[in-house]
Design a protein around this motif. Structure first.
Motif, short mmCIF file in Angstrom:
data_model
loop_
_atom_site.label_atom_id
_atom_site.label_comp_id
_atom_site.label_asym_id
_atom_site.label_seq_id
_atom_site.Cartn_x
_atom_site.Cartn_y
_atom_site.Cartn_z
N MET A 171 0.81 -1.22 0.00
CA MET A 171 0.00 0.00 0.00
C MET A 171 0.85 1.27 0.00
SD MET A 171 -2.89 -1.14 2.81
CE MET A 171 -3.97 0.27 2.46
N ARG A 172 0.27 2.33 -0.56
CA ARG A 172 0.87 3.66 -0.49
C ARG A 172 0.24 4.42 0.68
NH1 ARG A 172 1.07 2.22 -5.74
NH2 ARG A 172 2.89 2.89 -6.95
N GLN A 173 0.95 5.40 1.18
CA GLN A 173 0.41 6.20 2.28
C GLN A 173 -0.87 6.90 1.82
OE1 GLN A 173 3.31 8.04 4.80
NE2 GLN A 173 2.06 9.83 5.17
N GLY A 174 -1.92 6.79 2.64
CA GLY A 174 -3.20 7.40 2.30
C GLY A 174 -4.13 6.46 1.55
N GLU A 175 -3.63 5.33 1.13
CA GLU A 175 -4.43 4.37 0.37
C GLU A 175 -5.45 3.65 1.27
OE1 GLU A 175 -2.29 1.58 -2.21
OE2 GLU A 175 -3.55 0.02 -1.57
N ILE A 176 -6.60 3.34 0.69
CA ILE A 176 -7.60 2.51 1.36
C ILE A 176 -7.86 1.31 0.46
CG2 ILE A 176 -9.94 2.36 2.31
CD1 ILE A 176 -9.93 5.42 2.55
N GLU B 58 -6.84 1.45 5.92
CA GLU B 58 -6.42 2.77 5.45
C GLU B 58 -5.04 3.05 6.04
OE1 GLU B 58 -7.60 7.54 5.63
OE2 GLU B 58 -8.89 6.06 6.62
N LEU B 59 -4.03 3.12 5.18
CA LEU B 59 -2.65 3.34 5.64
C LEU B 59 -2.44 4.83 5.88
CD1 LEU B 59 0.09 2.11 6.27
CD2 LEU B 59 0.68 2.33 3.84
#
Length: 339
Positions: free
Chosen positions: A81-86, A154-155
């Motif tokens: 995952m990327r930061q902010g990804e859900i 959610e990251l």
């Protein structure tokens, strides 16, 4: 991205992107701290846990990668995952067998309890097959009938190694043992400053840290007893904070557990006596105060003061109740009627 999704699918994990994150995919070396919100659901949509609502705390999950967290699949999916990804991850049963134990610990933490409360002295797999209750009907059902689960994650944050202070749970056993005296002293200082809530949290963290170490020892062994002797003063300080916060039944419970092992512990008796007095358990309070005096006669004036306070409260309560029920059973005056 398609290649990563294919690899996950081969491992029994189906990823569904709900909202893309920002920037490049982080590298996630061991020691990276990831902070994320999660919602755990059955495949029929029934929600088991949600970090945004659990215990009314809206507290995200924090993991240090490479520390062998009990639910390994969470580490596996967040590194995609990327930061902010859900994203939503549907995980096969082989990845979710230990979730009931993880959930029990997280629910305990959100309720301010020992995260290991209710877990037996054995490994996670042994606990899964021991058929004892986890204290939650939904988790008991999941433990009895393991099944795939859906994790919606959610990251929020990705912190590289060395950029943050380690949480207690992420430390080695040696680091934990070295930290406990510092936590104890910080709790004492906060208590003296009147910061009771903050002191309570410090004592709780120290207890949880030592309980975690104690779970690795056999009850009654020298190492287990040594750790228990470190836990007891922290637990009694925690009880003092709970007394001031009006959590009397919790105080009674914890002090009783101490007295079960150390029946002549004056501090435990004294605190339990005060808690009993606060909830109108006059007989139990008098018995504990009497035992306190038997063990330490120098506390006579303190005990006498507490007894006077209890007796005055009882008199006031009795007076209020008499006034409340006065005239309740009187026969009402007859009313004249005309025919």
């Amino acid at each position: 991205m398609e290649e990563e999704a294919r690899k996950l699918l081969e491992e029994g994990i189906k990823k569904k992107l709900a909202s893309p994150g920002k920037g490049e995919l982080p590298t996630f070396p061991n020691g990276t701290k990831v902070v994320f919100h999660y919602r755990t659901s059955l495949c029929d949509g029934t929600v088991l846990d949600d970090s945004r609502t659990m215990g009314g705390r809206n507290k995200p999950m924090e993991l240090i990668l490479g520390k062998k967290f009990k639910l390994a699949v969470w580490e596996r999916v967040v590194i995609t995952m990327r930061q902010g990804e859900i994203s939503e991850f549907t995980c096969d049963t082989k990845h979710t067998a230990l979730y009931p134990l993880v959930s029990q610990s997280l629910r305990n933490i959100s309720a301010g309890k020992d995260p290991l409360e209710g877990q037996r002295h054995c490994c996670g797999i042994a606990q899964i097959h021991s058929h004892h209750s986890l204290g939650h009907k939904d988790l008991d059902q999941l433990q009895a009938s393991p099944q795939p689960l859906v994790f919606t994650i959610e990251l929020l944050e990705v912190l590289p190694p060395g950029s943050f202070q380690l949480d207690v749970w992420a430390m080695t056993d040696e680091e934990k043992l070295q930290l406990v005296p510092q936590i104890h002293e910080e709790g004492n200082l906060l208590f003296k400053q009147g910061k009771i809530k903050e002191a309570t949290e410090k004592y709780y963290n120290g207890i949880a840290c030592l309980k975690n170490l104690q779970m690795k020892e056999h009850p009654g062994d020298e190492a287990w007893v040594k750790l228990d002797h470190m836990i007891t003063p922290l637990l009694l300080n925690y009880c003092q904070c709970k007394l001031l916060q009006g959590q009397y039944y919790e105080v009674i419970e914890h002090c009783t557990s101490v007295l079960f092992k150390y029946e002549d512990n004056v501090k435990a008796l004294y605190k339990r006596a005060k808690a009993h007095a606060a909830v109108w358990n006059e007989t139990e309070a008098r018995a504990d105060f009497a035992k306190v005096l038997e063990l330490d006669p120098t506390l006579e004036s303190s005990v006498a003061k507490e007894l006077r306070i209890m007796e005055e409260k009882i008199r006031t309560k009795d007076k209020e109740e008499k006034g409340r029920y006065k005239g309740l059973f009187k026969t009402p005056a007859a009313t004249a009627t005309t025919g």
